[in-house]
Design an enzyme around this catalytic site. Sequence first.
Site, PDB file in Angstrom:
ATOM      1  N   GLY A  93      20.665 -18.795   6.731  1.00  0.00           N
ATOM      2  CA  GLY A  93      21.475 -18.703   5.518  1.00  0.00           C
ATOM      3  C   GLY A  93      20.688 -19.115   4.293  1.00  0.00           C
ATOM      4  N   VAL A 122      23.895 -15.617  13.055  1.00  0.00           N
ATOM      5  CA  VAL A 122      23.667 -16.719  13.989  1.00  0.00           C
ATOM      6  C   VAL A 122      24.829 -16.910  14.954  1.00  0.00           C
ATOM      7  CG1 VAL A 122      22.115 -17.921  12.396  1.00  0.00           C
ATOM      8  CG2 VAL A 122      24.556 -18.502  12.420  1.00  0.00           C
ATOM      9  N   ASN A 150      21.478 -24.032   8.183  1.00  0.00           N
ATOM     10  CA  ASN A 150      22.263 -24.035   6.955  1.00  0.00           C
ATOM     11  C   ASN A 150      23.347 -22.961   6.944  1.00  0.00           C
ATOM     12  OD1 ASN A 150      22.670 -24.589   3.920  1.00  0.00           O
ATOM     13  ND2 ASN A 150      22.106 -22.422   3.946  1.00  0.00           N
ATOM     14  N   SER A 187      28.623 -31.644   6.091  1.00  0.00           N
ATOM     15  CA  SER A 187      29.401 -31.678   4.851  1.00  0.00           C
ATOM     16  C   SER A 187      30.175 -32.984   4.778  1.00  0.00           C
ATOM     17  CB  SER A 187      30.390 -30.506   4.805  1.00  0.00           C
ATOM     18  OG  SER A 187      31.302 -30.643   3.730  1.00  0.00           O
ATOM     19  N   TYR A 210      36.785 -25.685   9.087  1.00  0.00           N
ATOM     20  CA  TYR A 210      35.498 -26.055   8.505  1.00  0.00           C
ATOM     21  C   TYR A 210      35.173 -27.520   8.768  1.00  0.00           C
ATOM     22  CZ  TYR A 210      31.821 -26.258   4.911  1.00  0.00           C
ATOM     23  OH  TYR A 210      30.628 -26.410   4.238  1.00  0.00           O
ATOM     24  N   LYS A 216      32.022 -28.983  10.930  1.00  0.00           N
ATOM     25  CA  LYS A 216      31.027 -29.853  10.309  1.00  0.00           C
ATOM     26  C   LYS A 216      31.013 -31.244  10.928  1.00  0.00           C
ATOM     27  CE  LYS A 216      29.269 -26.971   7.304  1.00  0.00           C
ATOM     28  NZ  LYS A 216      27.860 -26.537   7.425  1.00  0.00           N
TER      29      LYS A 216
END
Length: 252
Positions: free
Chosen positions: A17, A69, A95, A147, A160, A164
């Site tokens: 990324g 990925v 990333n 994050s 998300y 993370k």
Amino acid sequence: MTTTAMQDDLPTALVTGGSRGIGRAIAQCLARDGFQVCLTYVSRPEEAEQTVASIVAAGGKARAYPLNVGDSAAVADFFANEIKDKVNLAVLVNNAGITRDGFLVRMKDEDFDAVLGINLRGAFTCTREAAKIMSKKRTGRIINISSVVGQMGNAGQVNYAAAKAALLGLTKSCAKELAARQITVNAVAPGFIETDMTAGLTDTVREAYMDAIPLKRLGSAADVAEAVAFLASDRAAYITGQVIAVNGGMYC
């Protein structure tokens, strides 16, 4: 696409990324520090071209590769055909990531699975393939981009945040497994950073975020990139299994 021939003896950093935003800043920063850079992208090939061109213009070496990925078979093929025995893989930066925001009770299974597939499984697969290569050389740096949301949670981002947060467990476990091979594994956990994603925030939301940040500003992609560059360097040779928060003090 603008590119330079990859040299098999130069220390190489692979940034997934890496075409824009934080990934672009990381790729440029590592190129500045002497790594030749392989970066991957899924969409917007023109932005990958711009990133590669900026590195080449500054005297560095870079090449961009299309890669999802989240596709484990594609990742294995990529490492086998483009990385193994082709370049001197010294650094992997996981990333690549996506968001599919929504409140818990309305979140679709496919949105949850898509985010974990890219943000977590993608990092796992790339780390597994990189570790096979690095282990034989008994050296390497693996850096996962987590994050602040993975540390403190965030309404509307259960998928998300889960991905993370899990990435931190992956980091610590891999660090313990790979230490015997002198491979360090660390994570960087950015806070709210000036990117395309945050550019769309309303002034009200933006002010609310800044009120929660002791330094009273959003971070820059360069702030994150410099932390990654440190972990990729010899200066961080005795650091592994750690999480460096780059968040202006938002979550201490």
